[in-house]
Design a protein around this motif. Sequence first.
Motif, short mmCIF file in Angstrom:
data_model
loop_
_atom_site.label_atom_id
_atom_site.label_comp_id
_atom_site.label_asym_id
_atom_site.label_seq_id
_atom_site.Cartn_x
_atom_site.Cartn_y
_atom_site.Cartn_z
N ASN A 165 0.86 -1.18 0.00
CA ASN A 165 0.00 0.00 0.00
C ASN A 165 0.90 1.23 0.00
N ALA A 166 0.37 2.34 -0.51
CA ALA A 166 1.11 3.60 -0.48
C ALA A 166 0.21 4.71 0.05
N ILE A 167 0.77 5.57 0.88
CA ILE A 167 0.06 6.76 1.36
C ILE A 167 0.97 7.96 1.12
N ALA A 168 0.46 8.94 0.37
CA ALA A 168 1.19 10.16 0.07
C ALA A 168 0.47 11.33 0.74
N ARG A 169 1.23 12.18 1.47
CA ARG A 169 0.63 13.26 2.24
C ARG A 169 1.36 14.58 1.96
N PHE A 170 0.57 15.61 1.71
CA PHE A 170 1.10 16.96 1.56
C PHE A 170 0.60 17.81 2.71
N GLU A 171 1.52 18.30 3.50
CA GLU A 171 1.20 19.11 4.67
C GLU A 171 1.34 20.59 4.33
N SER A 172 0.35 21.37 4.72
CA SER A 172 0.44 22.82 4.51
C SER A 172 1.35 23.48 5.54
N GLY A 173 1.48 22.84 6.70
CA GLY A 173 2.23 23.46 7.79
C GLY A 173 1.36 24.30 8.70
N ARG A 174 0.06 24.39 8.38
CA ARG A 174 -0.86 25.15 9.22
C ARG A 174 -1.99 24.24 9.67
N PRO A 175 -2.57 24.46 10.84
CA PRO A 175 -3.66 23.60 11.31
C PRO A 175 -4.85 23.65 10.35
N GLY A 176 -5.52 22.52 10.27
CA GLY A 176 -6.70 22.44 9.41
C GLY A 176 -7.05 20.99 9.16
N PRO A 177 -8.13 20.75 8.44
CA PRO A 177 -8.58 19.38 8.20
C PRO A 177 -7.70 18.65 7.18
N THR A 178 -7.82 17.33 7.17
CA THR A 178 -7.16 16.49 6.17
C THR A 178 -8.22 15.87 5.27
N VAL A 179 -8.00 16.03 3.97
CA VAL A 179 -8.87 15.42 2.96
C VAL A 179 -8.09 14.27 2.33
N HIS A 180 -8.69 13.09 2.32
CA HIS A 180 -8.00 11.88 1.88
C HIS A 180 -8.73 11.28 0.68
N PHE A 181 -7.97 10.94 -0.37
CA PHE A 181 -8.50 10.22 -1.53
C PHE A 181 -7.96 8.80 -1.50
N ASN A 182 -8.85 7.82 -1.48
CA ASN A 182 -8.43 6.42 -1.40
C ASN A 182 -8.87 5.65 -2.63
N SER A 183 -7.92 4.96 -3.27
CA SER A 183 -8.24 4.10 -4.42
C SER A 183 -7.53 2.76 -4.26
N HIS A 184 -8.19 1.70 -4.71
CA HIS A 184 -7.54 0.40 -4.68
C HIS A 184 -6.78 0.16 -5.99
N VAL A 185 -5.67 -0.57 -5.90
CA VAL A 185 -4.81 -0.81 -7.06
C VAL A 185 -5.09 -2.15 -7.72
N ASP A 186 -5.83 -3.03 -7.07
CA ASP A 186 -6.06 -4.35 -7.64
C ASP A 186 -7.22 -4.34 -8.63
N VAL A 187 -7.14 -5.25 -9.59
CA VAL A 187 -8.20 -5.41 -10.58
C VAL A 187 -8.56 -6.88 -10.67
N VAL A 188 -9.78 -7.16 -11.12
CA VAL A 188 -10.18 -8.54 -11.34
C VAL A 188 -9.56 -9.05 -12.63
N ALA A 189 -9.58 -10.36 -12.81
CA ALA A 189 -9.05 -10.97 -14.04
C ALA A 189 -9.84 -10.46 -15.25
N PRO A 190 -9.20 -10.37 -16.43
CA PRO A 190 -9.90 -9.86 -17.60
C PRO A 190 -11.09 -10.72 -18.02
#
Length: 423
Positions: A73-98
Amino acid sequence: MSDRLRARIAAKEVELVDLCRELVRVPSENPPGRDYRRVCELVGERLRRHGFEVTYLRAEGALADSDRHPRWNAIARFESGRPGPTVHFNSHVDVVAPGEGWTRDPFGGEVVDGRLYGRGSCDMKGGLAASVAAVEALVEEGLVDAGAVEVSATADEESGGHAGVAWLAEQGWFSPHRIDHVIIPEPFNRDLVCLGHRGVWWAEIETRGHIAHGSMPFQGDCAVRHMAALVDAFERELWPRLQARETAVPVIPPGARQATLNLAAVHGGAPEFIDGLPTPLVPDRCRLTVDRRYLQEETKEEVVAEITELLERLRAEREGFACAVREMMHVPPVANDPRAATPQAVARAVAEVEGKAARFVASPGTYDQKHVHHIGGVTDCVAYGPGHLHLAHQPDEYVELRDLVNAAAVMALAARDLLTGGA
């Protein structure tokens, strides 16, 4: 602000499409769960170049993780450096067989007539690529000036998410202490915002009999016949009751607003070790896998009791009837409040980008919102992404290029809205 963001997204169309093609060309099939690290690195290293801190996490010890097929799994985070909420986008990388029936290379990423074809283009590498473009645009425009934005690329959603979002939630990565709002870019067309999904109860029911020579079945007790009696009871009693129940939740498609029961698999008797040669035995075991999708208005206890009562009645009525039930998986229904911050922010962005009002819906099947909500405890979550739900898992799966760009714009506008509290 919205004009700047939309212009930035429009200018990124070529690289957005190229990223989606790169992702599709990695055959990250599950099962067995191959090439997860490659997909994670395509996303992670790109976002690292945009100033994101990237963490790669292998779900060691989780279901299906192995040295041959590690669950990355990978998690990438960009911090503004100032207090505030976190918005997270989550996607799965696996796919079913063709599967069969393709007229194009399922891992070719071919673009024809405004459509990008390939397994996972719709479900959900298109959504992953769009979320990457969205957060890049926010950072490039200097609009993450409070709080943080995150993108995750996670494992195994197609097989339950146990080594992906579930494992990450157990480790604290999906927690109200670090995430406030979650958008999962599953394919829900251009104007649908998905609030949650029905519940699911999977179980294996085994009927038992007595083995005997197939030429003298009277000396045995056929477990398959006992199972046939159960299926007949489902036909005559349970299915009509389920079809009469309809939820008030706006599940799509409309047929999924009823409670449903699918007989997913049945196995009876000894296996045929050589093709075409029957087994001369009376089967003493028969196993049935049931997939019961239940409504917000139902409870797990009611679902289980309804089937248990049928089994108990058969036990009383049929000589020799014996059975056992083993629960395989249970997920309660999930539903965000349509008045919550994230559904409202996405709905406003849809109206601006698509020029029409968004519709709030619910999904017939589960996805990783269940783990975000039930394990992580983050309740302000929706699914919204490019592509048509009915194309998922189909031959010649595709995503429209226009949808990729529009979805990225919606995600960027919604995230900016959430970061600023709608100001």
